[in-house]
Design a protein around this motif. Structure first.
Motif, PDB file in Angstrom:
ATOM      1  N   ASP A 155      38.073  26.397  48.335  1.00  0.00           N
ATOM      2  CA  ASP A 155      36.981  26.574  47.496  1.00  0.00           C
ATOM      3  C   ASP A 155      36.939  26.960  46.074  1.00  0.00           C
ATOM      4  O   ASP A 155      37.769  27.781  45.819  1.00  0.00           O
ATOM      5  N   THR A 156      36.485  26.062  45.341  1.00  0.00           N
ATOM      6  CA  THR A 156      36.421  26.973  43.685  1.00  0.00           C
ATOM      7  C   THR A 156      34.765  26.695  43.407  1.00  0.00           C
ATOM      8  O   THR A 156      34.121  25.902  43.850  1.00  0.00           O
ATOM      9  N   PRO A 208      35.925  34.833  39.523  1.00  0.00           N
ATOM     10  CA  PRO A 208      35.827  33.340  40.203  1.00  0.00           C
ATOM     11  C   PRO A 208      37.237  32.959  40.868  1.00  0.00           C
ATOM     12  O   PRO A 208      37.143  31.954  41.608  1.00  0.00           O
ATOM     13  N   MET A 209      38.181  33.623  40.409  1.00  0.00           N
ATOM     14  CA  MET A 209      39.727  32.953  40.979  1.00  0.00           C
ATOM     15  C   MET A 209      39.872  33.745  42.203  1.00  0.00           C
ATOM     16  O   MET A 209      41.021  33.206  42.905  1.00  0.00           O
ATOM     17  N   ARG A 210      38.995  34.538  42.605  1.00  0.00           N
ATOM     18  CA  ARG A 210      39.547  35.252  43.950  1.00  0.00           C
ATOM     19  C   ARG A 210      38.217  35.452  44.917  1.00  0.00           C
ATOM     20  O   ARG A 210      37.529  36.155  45.051  1.00  0.00           O
ATOM     21  N   LEU A 211      37.989  34.046  45.320  1.00  0.00           N
ATOM     22  CA  LEU A 211      36.936  33.923  46.378  1.00  0.00           C
ATOM     23  C   LEU A 211      37.235  34.044  47.508  1.00  0.00           C
ATOM     24  O   LEU A 211      38.376  33.684  48.314  1.00  0.00           O
ATOM     25  N   TRP A 220      29.442  26.590  37.001  1.00  0.00           N
ATOM     26  CA  TRP A 220      30.125  27.425  37.866  1.00  0.00           C
ATOM     27  C   TRP A 220      29.849  29.094  37.128  1.00  0.00           C
ATOM     28  O   TRP A 220      29.692  29.846  38.100  1.00  0.00           O
TER      29      TRP A 220
END
Length: 254
Positions: free
Chosen positions: A191-192, A219-222, A207
């Motif tokens: 997911d992003t 947000p790059m490490r969900l 976003w």
């Protein structure tokens, strides 16, 4: 929420599934995941239905139809067929077991039975970038079409009807009891935030606002399994509104 397509289909075959969640204690907010029912073969088609309720008062002496008054939208419906085949063996659940899993999704969960409001699981249809509304299984019809010489079912077609669970409208006045998140998305592998924003609002650029109200710094490490609150689009329109939503999210999570 209608089924929407958000990006090009992946070259890798993705199987559709029904995600089962514990019934939510807050309208529009499902509980914890409790399992999935995977499609053995992806569906050939989906049927979505959305209707509105109108009321008109009949008049005996009228020469034309009376004006109708809009009463509001009715629950959205989704109908899909699930095909199960065990003619090649191959291990895994039998056709009967798969069908029983569908039937069991129509009875109260164990956790809900311990409380005062027993309820069947909340369900969401998912297939790659296709995501349906959160609802419940209204009915399951199973038709066995092939049997072994001993009478064991080897093939079945199940018609599954889902109906949307109504959400409580968000309150716009922060002093009237607080805002309610429009929906909650559970982060899954791959997911992003951009994809989530596009699927929910039709605008991937939102976003940043989604990250803001959820307190996501990177947000790059969900983290898979984390819940992301998705307010109504108008609640993301300005810093002041987002601040109110952020406070409400913190209150709900806390």
């Amino acid at each position: 929420m209608p089924v929407t397509k958000t990006e090009a289909a992946s070259e890798t075959l993705t199987h559709a599934e029904l995600e089962l969640r514990e019934p939510g204690k807050t309208p529009g907010v499902p509980g914890a995941p409790i399992g999935t029912i995977a499609f053995q073969l992806n569906p050939k088609e989906l049927t979505m239905t959305k209707t509105a309720s109108w009321k008109s008062e009949k008049q005996k002496k009228a020469t034309s139809a009376p004006p109708a008054t809009y009463q509001g939208p009715e629950a959205q419906k989704l109908s899909v067929e699930m095909f199960f085949d065990d003619t090649r063996g191959g291990g895994g659940d039998s056709v009967v077991t798969r069908v029983e899993k569908l039937f069991s999704a129509c009875v109260p969960t164990k956790d809900s039975q311990r409380g005062d409001t027993p309820s069947a699981p909340w369900v969401q249809f998912k297939w790659g970038v296709l995501v349906g509304f959160v609802g419940y299984i209204k009915s399951v019809s199973a038709k066995y079409t092939l049997f072994s010489p001993s009478g064991t079912p080897l093939r079945a077609v199940c018609t599954v009807a889902l109906e949307e669970i109504a959400e409580e409208p968000g309150k716009q006045n922060p002093t009237s009891g607080g805002l309610r998140p429009r929906r909650v998305h559970t982060i899954r592998e791959g997911d992003t935030l951009a994809a989530i924003a596009y699927r929910e609002y039709g605008n991937a650029a939102l976003w940043r606002q989604v990250a803001d109200v959820n307190g996501i710094d990177d947000p790059m490490r969900l983290v898979p399994g984390r819940s992301v609150f998705l307010p109504a689009a108008e609640e993301l329109s300005g810093p002041a509104k987002r601040d109110v939503v952020r406070q409400e999210v913190a209150r709900v999570v806390g």
